[in-house]
Design a protein around this motif. Structure first.
Motif, mmCIF file in Angstrom:
data_model
loop_
_atom_site.group_PDB
_atom_site.id
_atom_site.type_symbol
_atom_site.label_atom_id
_atom_site.label_comp_id
_atom_site.label_asym_id
_atom_site.label_seq_id
_atom_site.Cartn_x
_atom_site.Cartn_y
_atom_site.Cartn_z
ATOM 1 N N LYS A 130 -37.534 2.973 -0.468
ATOM 2 C CA LYS A 130 -37.871 2.753 0.934
ATOM 3 C C LYS A 130 -39.335 2.342 0.993
ATOM 4 O O LYS A 130 -40.202 3.033 0.459
ATOM 5 N N GLU A 190 -39.963 6.698 -2.077
ATOM 6 C CA GLU A 190 -40.823 5.952 -1.159
ATOM 7 C C GLU A 190 -41.881 5.170 -1.909
ATOM 8 O O GLU A 190 -42.534 5.702 -2.802
ATOM 9 N N ASP A 204 -39.273 -0.527 5.764
ATOM 10 C CA ASP A 204 -38.255 0.392 6.263
ATOM 11 C C ASP A 204 -38.813 1.405 7.256
ATOM 12 O O ASP A 204 -38.048 1.976 8.046
#
Length: 176
Positions: free
Chosen positions: A3, A112, A131
């Motif tokens: 993400k 992440e 995102d």
């Protein structure tokens, strides 16, 4: 799948400027914890050159700054640049096909990945690759400077907000 998260400190009037205001000790600790948990960081050239400060030890650093430097050094970094020919330790250069390279990076990684810098975020926003957006809103008015959204202003949906320390509010948005 990774993400991509774009997060920066921002003034009340929408500007980012690490020289005009900085994190409180509580917020800095939050950033250390985030850096320790991230799967990596994605930088544009200018932001990467600023962050290279953390590559070298400084005798005046306290334990918190040493902890951030350690977390930053340990994470993989990808640097988007056409002008740089080399990058520092634990970093890889992304020179061509930004969209293809970032789509591949997202597909191959988990967790992440921080997107650092409004110029790179603008390019990735246009491509629909970010995102999540995290705005760390500070009670400061600058009146000018580099805006958090350096380009398109995508439609967003607020998913959460929380207070960090005494005076910073983190607003977390996803593309609508």
């Amino acid at each position: 799948m990774a993400k991509l998260v774009f997060g920066m400190n921002q003034s009340l009037d929408g500007y980012v400027d690490h020289m005009a205001f900085g994190p409180s000790p509580t917020l800095f600790r939050h950033f250390i914890e985030e850096a320790e948990a991230q799967a990596g960081s994605l930088y544009g050239r200018r932001m990467y050159e600023i962050m290279r400060y953390w590559d070298d030890d400084h005798p005046e650093w306290d334990a918190e700054r040493q902890a951030f430097a350690t977390a930053w050094r340990n994470q993989p970094k990808w640097v988007v640049s056409r002008s740089l020919k080399t990058v520092g330790p634990n970093a890889r250069l992304v020179e061509d096909d930004l969209e293809g390279a970032i789509r591949k990076l997202k597909a191959e990684r988990g967790g992440e990945i921080e997107v650092a810098g409004p110029d790179l975020a603008r390019s990735l926003t246009v491509l629909g690759l970010i995102d999540e957006y995290r705005i760390y809103l500070h009670p400061v008015v600058l009146g000018h400077g580099k805006p958090y959204f350096a380009g398109p202003r995508p439609p967003l949906r607020l998913v959460t907000n929380d207070r960090i320390g005494e005076d910073v509010v983190r607003l977390t948005y996803v593309p609508a």
